[in-house]
Write a protein that holds these residues in place. Sequence first.
Motif, PDB file in Angstrom:
ATOM      1  N   GLN A   1      -5.287   6.851  -1.247  1.00 44.20           N
ATOM      2  CA  GLN A   1      -5.198   5.522  -0.744  1.00 44.20           C
ATOM      3  C   GLN A   1      -5.065   4.379  -1.751  1.00 44.20           C
ATOM      4  O   GLN A   1      -5.951   4.311  -2.116  1.00 44.20           O
ATOM      5  CB  GLN A   1      -5.869   5.178   0.647  1.00 44.20           C
ATOM      6  CG  GLN A   1      -5.406   4.177   1.149  1.00 44.20           C
ATOM      7  CD  GLN A   1      -4.149   3.901   2.000  1.00 44.20           C
ATOM      8  OE1 GLN A   1      -3.799   4.999   2.595  1.00 44.20           O
ATOM      9  NE2 GLN A   1      -3.383   2.914   1.923  1.00 44.20           N
TER      10      GLN A   1
ATOM     11  N   ARG B   1       0.091   5.946   0.420  1.00 46.63           N
ATOM     12  CA  ARG B   1      -0.700   6.929   0.262  1.00 46.63           C
ATOM     13  C   ARG B   1      -0.325   7.962  -0.148  1.00 46.63           C
ATOM     14  O   ARG B   1       0.858   8.709  -0.042  1.00 46.63           O
ATOM     15  CB  ARG B   1      -1.429   7.294   1.745  1.00 46.63           C
ATOM     16  CG  ARG B   1      -2.597   8.083   1.712  1.00 46.63           C
ATOM     17  CD  ARG B   1      -2.932   8.517   3.137  1.00 46.63           C
ATOM     18  NE  ARG B   1      -2.349   9.491   3.848  1.00 46.63           N
ATOM     19  CZ  ARG B   1      -2.500  10.565   4.687  1.00 46.63           C
ATOM     20  NH1 ARG B   1      -4.149  10.295   4.869  1.00 46.63           N
ATOM     21  NH2 ARG B   1      -1.962  11.126   5.351  1.00 46.63           N
TER      22      ARG B   1
ATOM     23  N   TYR C   1      -6.013  12.924  -1.103  1.00 49.83           N
ATOM     24  CA  TYR C   1      -5.268  11.820  -0.683  1.00 49.83           C
ATOM     25  C   TYR C   1      -5.663  10.560  -1.571  1.00 49.83           C
ATOM     26  O   TYR C   1      -6.876  10.698  -1.882  1.00 49.83           O
ATOM     27  CB  TYR C   1      -5.544  11.379   0.756  1.00 49.83           C
ATOM     28  CG  TYR C   1      -5.142  12.337   1.577  1.00 49.83           C
ATOM     29  CD1 TYR C   1      -6.164  13.286   2.510  1.00 49.83           C
ATOM     30  CD2 TYR C   1      -3.775  12.385   2.152  1.00 49.83           C
ATOM     31  CE1 TYR C   1      -5.721  14.103   3.492  1.00 49.83           C
ATOM     32  CE2 TYR C   1      -3.502  13.627   2.989  1.00 49.83           C
ATOM     33  CZ  TYR C   1      -4.525  14.296   3.551  1.00 49.83           C
ATOM     34  OH  TYR C   1      -4.024  15.039   4.605  1.00 49.83           O
TER      35      TYR C   1
ATOM     36  N   SER D   1       0.649  -1.153   0.141  1.00 57.71           N
ATOM     37  CA  SER D   1      -0.061   0.042  -0.042  1.00 57.71           C
ATOM     38  C   SER D   1       0.695   1.422  -0.026  1.00 57.71           C
ATOM     39  O   SER D   1       2.104   1.258   0.291  1.00 57.71           O
ATOM     40  CB  SER D   1      -0.892   0.047   1.236  1.00 57.71           C
ATOM     41  OG  SER D   1      -1.783  -1.227   1.352  1.00 57.71           O
TER      42      SER D   1
END
Length: 124
Positions: free
Chosen positions: A82, A19, A80, A17
């Motif tokens: 994610q 962000r 943002y 992951s």
Amino acid sequence: QLQLVESGGGLVQPGGSLRLSCTASGANLDNLSIIWFRQAPGKEREGVSHINPSGSSIRYSDPVKGRFTNSRDNSKNTVYLQMNNLQPDDTGIYFCARDTHRGAWTWTGSADSWGPGTQVTVSS
């Protein structure tokens, strides 16, 4: 004059992951729709996600639906992205830009005030 700057890119393994952040200066984001685009090596720039000024309406391209989440904090003048369960096909430079509403949100011609981009590399 509005300026956008992306950050948060990097190298991540498949399944990982990241962000990303898109921070504005020179103007408030409160009234602006923002689009995330990406460009893979040798490919055209493509729209990834769109968010309206309040964050109440968010759209995603099919390849990222269910894995990416777009959000914004207008008090921080920041949007943002994610990104979860990243795959090698997600590799590319990620850009944020202002939606001028000249056409479909996935069309690069509908965007301006492009940031310089942030590199995302997904590789084992």
